[in-house]
Write an enzyme that holds these catalytic residues in place. Structure first.
Site, PDB file in Angstrom:
ATOM      1  N   GLU A 124      -3.647   4.348  -2.365  1.00 45.60           N
ATOM      2  CA  GLU A 124      -4.023   3.923  -1.019  1.00 45.60           C
ATOM      3  C   GLU A 124      -5.523   4.095  -0.771  1.00 45.60           C
ATOM      4  OE1 GLU A 124      -2.565   4.303   3.543  1.00 45.60           O
ATOM      5  OE2 GLU A 124      -2.386   6.118   2.332  1.00 45.60           O
ATOM      6  N   GLU A 125      -6.063   5.236  -1.163  1.00 42.36           N
ATOM      7  CA  GLU A 125      -7.483   5.486  -0.916  1.00 42.36           C
ATOM      8  C   GLU A 125      -8.366   4.498  -1.674  1.00 42.36           C
ATOM      9  OE1 GLU A 125      -5.270   9.239   0.003  1.00 42.36           O
ATOM     10  OE2 GLU A 125      -5.307   7.915  -1.731  1.00 42.36           O
ATOM     11  N   ASP A 156       0.874  -1.173   0.000  1.00 36.52           N
ATOM     12  CA  ASP A 156       0.000   0.000   0.000  1.00 36.52           C
ATOM     13  C   ASP A 156       0.911   1.222   0.000  1.00 36.52           C
ATOM     14  OD1 ASP A 156      -1.598   2.172   0.703  1.00 36.52           O
ATOM     15  OD2 ASP A 156      -2.040   1.434   2.720  1.00 36.52           O
TER      16      ASP A 156
END
Length: 500
Positions: free
Chosen positions: A279-280, A261
């Site tokens: 990441e989101e 990530d």
């Protein structure tokens, strides 16, 4: 510290049990009975109801920003179809309220049952608690408890005072709706919300019965080490295999891997706001990742967060402003002996905007140690299922997007970190406070380029280096040499190493 100040629950002094404040409990109970009782059938009414619950919970900052009211109203009034709204207010919202209401019972069961029954000798080690910076540890939660934690986040019930003291990220969802007001981010924000509501729909219909572990890993150098570079400059470990993948995604690998990530310092980054990068996106297709924000403060330079067992619920298309929900994902991964899905995700945060300084030895060392901390395996947490040490690493252009990292150097640093095999406390590094050896043990590295033209030479360079049978110390030494000469040339590392 105890979890009471971080939860929307209050500690009953007599029973020592965490319970809902009576006003919040009554409000959630009404909401759980549907719009005929709660009178909540619009975004504006829901936001008002949430603010009232926050008042009843004794929050000093109970009122939410006007843009949150505007965004929630906009979402349900204009951005989703009428039948979506009817289904949400008629059935899903009541189910989510019931799920949130179960938090008290689920926390009690976590303490008295789900962890203590399975792991009686490791209760303190695995129990829900804050994992502050500098302290290695793991929390093991049921997927049902995670779902309840996230439902409370949707209702914005988490107090902020103690969270701010511990550098904990926000877990309340209202900023997601604020992002809808920004016309440049309206579509991606809308689809992030749809992903999260789809998750709630699935878990409310049938709560998954597995477990998820959240681990803070801390890599510390012994104080007496005179030269922090010496560990890498003396390693004779061979470099592992590397395979460059132009197609596919990190999360889509069909082999057992540790999935990287590309994190921010705080887990999830802007997932509960306007952010919509790697990441989101990972956090909205695997929403159980977000629950780690409850108890995991920001990472320091020598730390990583590994999460094992989250389930993927959503398919998606696009990236950033083009991100779109693309339907349900059927996660068929097996579970290990702890009941965790065989999905291993490690969050490592790259240096933001390092510019030319990123070629200095000190900054390259920071990135190398950060990746190494993330890739390490701790032997005491091995359990059934596939061997952790047999997992390769699936990664890509870590920190090379908006953060401005150099693709070529960062790929080499990740390769070095994955290649370093085993070390012990006597070899200058420590992870956890015991005498057990550490092991990276990564047999290969899959590098997903996402068709970035700046990585077209990576496989050729890697193959050449492997043909030369370089060790970790040899590649590291060449990187140091390149960094020293960088101020005299702007040639990239690959062309500097192998001029055409």
């Amino acid at each position: 510290m105890g979890m009471a100040p971080l939860l929307p629950l209050t500690l009953d002094e007599a029973s020592k049990v965490l319970e809902w404040p009576i006003g919040v409990s009554m409000a959630l109970s009404e909401l759980a009975q549907g719009p005929a009782i709660s009178r909540v059938s619009s975004g504006e009414a829901l936001l008002d109801y949430i603010v009232e619950m926050r008042h009843r919970g004794g929050m000093r900052d109970a009122k939410l920003p006007a843009r949150a009211v505007q965004g929630m109203g906009l979402f349900f009034r204009e951005l989703v179809p009428e039948d979506f709204c009817r289904g949400f207010f008629g059935s899903l919202l009541p189910a989510m309220a019931q799920l949130a209401l179960r938090l008290s019972a689920l926390v009690k069961d976590h303490i008295d049952g789900s962890v203590s029954d399975r792991f009686p000798s490791q209760l303190d080690f695995l129990q829900l608690r804050a994992l502050p910076a500098g302290q290695s540890g793991m929390v093991l939660l049921s997927q049902e408890l995670v779902a309840s934690i996230l439902a409370c986040g949707f209702f914005c019930l988490y107090p902020s005072a103690e969270r701010n003291k511990l550098d904990l990220p926000d877990l309340n969802f209202y900023k997601l709706f604020m992002a809808l007001v920004d016309e440049n981010r309206e579509e991606s924000a809308k689809h992030k919300i749809i992903c999260l509501l789809h998750y709630f729909q699935i878990v409310c219909e049938s709560v998954p019965q597995g477990m998820i572990s959240y681990e803070r890993k801390v890599l510390s150098l012994e104080q007496e080490m005179e030269d922090p570079l010496s560990f890498w400059s003396s390693s004779s470990r061979p470099l592992c295999q590397i395979l460059v993948m132009e197609d596919g995604t990190i999360e889509g690998s069909d082999t057992p891997v540790l999935e990287v990530d590309f994190a921010n310092r705080v887990l999830g980054g802007g997932v509960l706001g306007a952010g919509c990068l790697q990441e989101e996106i990972r956090c909205v297709i695997n929403p159980e990742l977000i629950a780690g924000r409850l108890f995991l403060p920001a990472m320091q330079d020598n730390e990583a967060i590994e999460i094992v067992g989250t389930q993927c619920y959503n398919r998606y298309e696009g990236y950033a402003s083009s991100f779109r929900f693309a339907g349900k994902f059927f996660d068929n991964k097996a579970r290990d002996a702890w009941g965790r899905k065989e999905t291993h995700i490690v969050a490592i945060d790259a240096l933001p905007f390092p510019g030319e300084a990123q070629f200095d030895a000190a900054l390259m060392l920071r990135e190398l140690n950060k990746a190494y901390c993330g890739f390490l395996v701790h032997q005491s947490i091995q359990c059934g299922g596939s061997s952790e040490s047999a997992r390769g690493v699936a990664t890509g252009n870590w920190g090379c997007g908006v953060f401005g990292g150099d693709h070529e150097v960062k790929s080499m640093l990740q390769w070095l970190a994955a290649s370093e095999v085993s070390i012990s406390m006597s070899q200058k590094f420590m992870l956890w406070d015991d005498e057990k050896p550490l092991q990276a043990g990564r047999p290969f590295l899959l590098y997903y380029t996402f068709k970035d033209p700046r990585t077209t030479k990576l496989q050729r360079i890697a193959d050449w280096i492997l043909e030369q049978k370089w060790s970790v110390l040899e590649l590291w030494s060449v990187l140091i040499e390149y960094g020293k000469g960088r101020k005299y040339t702007k040639v990239g590392f690959f062309d500097w190493l192998l001029p055409d």
